[in-house]
Design an enzyme around this catalytic site. Structure first.
Site, PDB file in Angstrom:
ATOM      1  N   ALA A 179       0.866  -1.192   0.000  1.00  0.00           N
ATOM      2  CA  ALA A 179       0.000   0.000   0.000  1.00  0.00           C
ATOM      3  C   ALA A 179       0.892   1.229   0.000  1.00  0.00           C
ATOM      4  O   ALA A 179       1.776   1.348   0.848  1.00  0.00           O
ATOM      5  CB  ALA A 179      -0.897   0.006   1.231  1.00  0.00           C
ATOM      6  N   HIS A 180       0.702   2.090  -0.980  1.00  0.00           N
ATOM      7  CA  HIS A 180       1.525   3.302  -1.025  1.00  0.00           C
ATOM      8  C   HIS A 180       0.802   4.501  -1.611  1.00  0.00           C
ATOM      9  O   HIS A 180       1.336   5.603  -1.620  1.00  0.00           O
ATOM     10  CB  HIS A 180       2.782   3.050  -1.865  1.00  0.00           C
ATOM     11  CG  HIS A 180       2.505   2.972  -3.335  1.00  0.00           C
ATOM     12  ND1 HIS A 180       1.982   1.845  -3.921  1.00  0.00           N
ATOM     13  CD2 HIS A 180       2.628   3.886  -4.326  1.00  0.00           C
ATOM     14  CE1 HIS A 180       1.826   2.063  -5.222  1.00  0.00           C
ATOM     15  NE2 HIS A 180       2.190   3.290  -5.492  1.00  0.00           N
TER      16      HIS A 180
END
Ligand code: UD1
Length: 360
Positions: A203-204
């Site tokens: 997740a970014h």
């Protein structure tokens, strides 16, 4: 032979342009420009080494900065390159700040812009990538779309005609090229993981690292880690957000530094499921046949939503818990894995053909 300038600068651009570069080197006088948006070994040079991707001809070293600053550096550093090289066209890929800076600079100089991965839309203008894609598509002159939905999205914005080409997604070709070498990665054994018995998380996205979402997402993933071994190669943006927000990564989550391409593919290939907000990984998992829970409420890759192996689950504690309860059950996972993803192969060859014709 006419000159083509290709501008790249981040991990996804490197991976998705990799399958085209040899072809473009053959049919054009090809100048490869690296913006330097991604600059650390883990996020950049490692991929060139690992893939045998030839080194860029020109490095602009723009580095990390605010979006405005990054864009202004791109414009002022790309312009002299284009003025000196006088290319017949500029190729950009995707939706990053590098894509936008390269395309805008070329358009301002009246140089035709080829956009690979044109027409992808999330319809969420709060995403920096959505703004980038829309602007790039409206200054481009040749559009290489990944799927029918992307062609329809362009059409809805008045972009249509013979310069719109449905070529497919080169992320698929990249996995196919790398797949035979996955045996070279021992990551699953090295981490002591049992194939088919662990989850991979990434997740970014700006939305998921925001202060109103990241704490809940960490909480949701920590609960999942009660029942599943959960490994997370952490993107530098996410690591920075966790620190800046005074959060702690839950101890049950096994974090890893950003991984190379082969390690990433090998880890995802053997996972029970992938939870991600990455666009590239959604497609990579589709080729590898790994069930994918998308930590977003929408995706640009709508072609992967219909077949059953990819599901949107959002990123709140309640939505992740509900998604996990529904899709991480053994029977649901088996059913997801059994369905072949509708991937289209050969995008890189088609893209090179279009560019070769354009340059003749
Ligand atoms: C960019 C793209 C995103 C893509 C992602 C893949 C934009 C708007 N976003 O996001 O679409 O999915 O790349 O990785 O262009 N950093 C490092 N080392 C690096 C690069 C970055 O440590 O090599 C850190 C810096 O602290 C930086 C942060 O990561 O501030 C974010 O980097 P940036 O390039 O601005 O955007 P990404 O979040 O990587």
């Amino acid at each position: 032979m006419q000159t083509l300038v290709t501008i790249l600068g981040t991990r996804p651009e490197i991976l998705k342009l990799w399958p085209l570069v040899d072809g473009l080197d053959r049919v054009t006088h090809h100048v490869l420009v690296h913006s330097g948006q991604h600059y650390s070994y883990d996020m950049d040079a490692r991929f060139f080494d690992e893939l045998g991707f030839r080194r860029p001809d020109i490095a602009l070293d723009i580095g990390s900065a605010s979006h405005g600053d990054q864009l202004s550096r791109l414009l002022s550093r790309v312009e002299p390159v284009l003025l000196a090289r006088r290319p017949a066209a500029v190729l950009v890929q995707g939706d990053t700040n590098t894509t936008l800076g390269g395309a805008l600079c070329a358009a301002k100089l009246g140089i035709p812009v080829v956009h690979l991965e044109a027409g992808g839309r999330s319809f969420d203008r709060r995403m920096p990538e959505e703004v980038n894609r829309v602007v790039v598509d409206h200054v481009a002159t040749t559009w290489l779309a990944a799927d029918e939905q992307a062609v329809a999205n362009l059409d809805a914005e008045g972009i249509r005609g013979p310069s719109v080409h449905l070529v497919g997604s080169t992320a698929i070709d990249a996995v196919d090229r790398a797949r035979t070498r996955l045996g070279a990665s021992d990551i699953v054994g090295r981490l002591g993981l049992a194939p088919g018995r662990y989850l991979v998380v990434t997740a970014h996205r700006a939305g998921n690292t925001a202060t109103d979402v990241l704490p809940g997402l960490l909480e949701a993933l920590a609960s999942l880690a009660d029942t599943w071994p959960l490994v997370w190669p952490v993107h530098p943006r996410t690591a920075a957000a966790i620190e800046a927000q005074g959060l702690t990564m839950p101890a049950r989550i096994r974090t890893l530094p950003p991984l190379g391409y082969l390690d990433t593919l090998a880890l995802v290939a053997d996972a029970a499921a992938l939870l991600t907000d990455s666009g590239g990984l959604q497609e990579e998992a589709a080729v590898l046949g790994t069930p994918t829970l998308i930590l977003r409420d929408e995706t640009e890759w709508t072609y992967l939503l219909g077949y059953g192996g990819h599901q949107l689950i959002g990123a709140t504690p309640a939505s992740v818990a509900a998604g996990a309860a529904r899709w991480l059950e053994p029977s649901a996972l088996r059913a997801m894995r059994a369905r072949p993803a509708p991937v289209r192969r050969g995008a890189a060859d088609r893209a090179v053909e279009v560019i070769a014709a354009l340059m003749r």
